[in-house]
Design a protein around this motif. Structure first.
Motif, short mmCIF file in Angstrom:
data_model
loop_
_atom_site.label_atom_id
_atom_site.label_comp_id
_atom_site.label_asym_id
_atom_site.label_seq_id
_atom_site.Cartn_x
_atom_site.Cartn_y
_atom_site.Cartn_z
N SER A 156 0.84 -1.19 0.00
CA SER A 156 0.00 0.00 0.00
C SER A 156 0.88 1.24 0.00
O SER A 156 2.04 1.20 0.37
CB SER A 156 -0.93 0.03 1.22
OG SER A 156 -0.21 0.40 2.38
N LEU B 180 0.21 5.44 1.00
CA LEU B 180 -0.61 6.59 1.35
C LEU B 180 0.16 7.82 0.89
O LEU B 180 1.15 8.18 1.49
CB LEU B 180 -0.83 6.66 2.86
CG LEU B 180 -2.07 6.03 3.47
CD1 LEU B 180 -2.06 6.24 4.97
CD2 LEU B 180 -3.33 6.62 2.86
N HIS C 161 -2.73 12.21 -1.69
CA HIS C 161 -4.19 12.12 -1.52
C HIS C 161 -4.51 10.90 -0.67
O HIS C 161 -4.80 9.83 -1.20
CB HIS C 161 -4.87 11.99 -2.88
CG HIS C 161 -4.62 13.16 -3.77
ND1 HIS C 161 -5.16 14.40 -3.54
CD2 HIS C 161 -3.86 13.28 -4.88
CE1 HIS C 161 -4.76 15.22 -4.48
NE2 HIS C 161 -3.97 14.58 -5.30
N SER D 167 -7.00 9.99 0.80
CA SER D 167 -8.33 9.41 0.61
C SER D 167 -8.32 8.41 -0.54
O SER D 167 -9.29 7.70 -0.75
CB SER D 167 -9.34 10.52 0.34
OG SER D 167 -8.99 11.20 -0.85
N ARG D 168 -7.25 8.38 -1.30
CA ARG D 168 -7.16 7.44 -2.43
C ARG D 168 -5.85 6.65 -2.32
O ARG D 168 -4.97 6.78 -3.17
CB ARG D 168 -7.20 8.18 -3.75
CG ARG D 168 -8.50 8.95 -4.00
CD ARG D 168 -8.67 9.19 -5.49
NE ARG D 168 -7.57 9.94 -6.06
CZ ARG D 168 -7.56 11.26 -6.17
NH1 ARG D 168 -8.56 11.98 -5.68
NH2 ARG D 168 -6.54 11.87 -6.73
N PRO D 169 -5.71 5.83 -1.29
CA PRO D 169 -4.47 5.07 -1.16
C PRO D 169 -4.36 4.02 -2.24
O PRO D 169 -5.36 3.56 -2.80
CB PRO D 169 -4.60 4.45 0.22
CG PRO D 169 -6.06 4.35 0.47
CD PRO D 169 -6.68 5.53 -0.21
N TYR D 170 -3.12 3.64 -2.52
CA TYR D 170 -2.86 2.55 -3.44
C TYR D 170 -2.82 1.24 -2.65
O TYR D 170 -2.26 1.19 -1.55
CB TYR D 170 -1.52 2.76 -4.14
CG TYR D 170 -1.01 1.51 -4.81
CD1 TYR D 170 -0.18 0.62 -4.14
CD2 TYR D 170 -1.41 1.18 -6.11
CE1 TYR D 170 0.25 -0.55 -4.73
CE2 TYR D 170 -0.98 0.01 -6.70
CZ TYR D 170 -0.15 -0.85 -6.00
OH TYR D 170 0.26 -2.01 -6.59
N TYR D 171 -3.39 0.19 -3.23
CA TYR D 171 -3.28 -1.15 -2.67
C TYR D 171 -2.89 -2.13 -3.77
O TYR D 171 -3.40 -2.03 -4.90
CB TYR D 171 -4.60 -1.61 -2.05
CG TYR D 171 -5.01 -0.82 -0.83
CD1 TYR D 171 -6.02 0.13 -0.91
CD2 TYR D 171 -4.37 -1.00 0.39
CE1 TYR D 171 -6.39 0.87 0.20
CE2 TYR D 171 -4.74 -0.27 1.51
CZ TYR D 171 -5.75 0.67 1.39
OH TYR D 171 -6.11 1.40 2.50
N LYS E 192 -6.25 -5.96 -1.91
CA LYS E 192 -7.40 -5.05 -2.01
C LYS E 192 -8.62 -5.63 -1.32
O LYS E 192 -8.94 -6.81 -1.49
CB LYS E 192 -7.72 -4.79 -3.49
CG LYS E 192 -6.91 -3.69 -4.12
CD LYS E 192 -7.28 -3.50 -5.58
CE LYS E 192 -6.36 -2.49 -6.23
NZ LYS E 192 -6.54 -2.40 -7.68
N SER F 174 -3.68 3.61 7.02
CA SER F 174 -4.11 4.86 7.63
C SER F 174 -2.91 5.49 8.34
O SER F 174 -1.83 4.90 8.39
CB SER F 174 -5.24 4.62 8.63
OG SER F 174 -4.80 3.79 9.70
#
Length: 118
Positions: free
Chosen positions: A52, A54, A57, A59-63, A68, A74
């Protein structure tokens, strides 16, 4: 710059763990020009994987595709700490997990071992 990951351990398949990563020497607070924070994992005989990230942005994290819907990233800027909540763990999630500044593996801290086994 230091990163200290913790929270790993032995868990049964289907269980949950929460990893923590305390950052020092830089900020995770985007309002203070903070840095992105990522989680990687490395298992024996497998390629390293970005789990992941962060970034700017949050609010749009990568996974990664393999996590997923099960893993959630967080951060608590007051504690300058990042977290990785891992649910519905599978045996294939077994690996050493690292947190990394700027989602850059070369800027990682010491890892924490996660073992999923019955």
């Amino acid at each position: 710059v230091q990163l200290q990951a913790s929270g790993g351990g032995l868990v049964q398949p289907g269980g949950s763990l929460r990893l923590s990563c305390v950052a020092s020497g830089f900020s995770l607070d985007n309002s203070l020009d903070g840095s992105a924070i990522g989680w990687f994992r490395q298992a024996p005989g497998k390629e390293r994987e970005l789990v992941s990230c962060l970034g700017v942005h949050p609010s749009r994290p990568y996974y990664g595709d393999s996590v997923k819907g099960r893993f959630f990233a967080s951060k608590d800027t007051a504690k300058n700490t990042a977290y990785l909540q891992m649910n519905s763990l599978k045996r294939e999630d077994t690996a050493v997990y690292y947190c990394a500044k700027d989602c850059d593996y070369d800027l990682r801290g010491k890892g924490t071992q996660v073992t999923v086994s019955s």
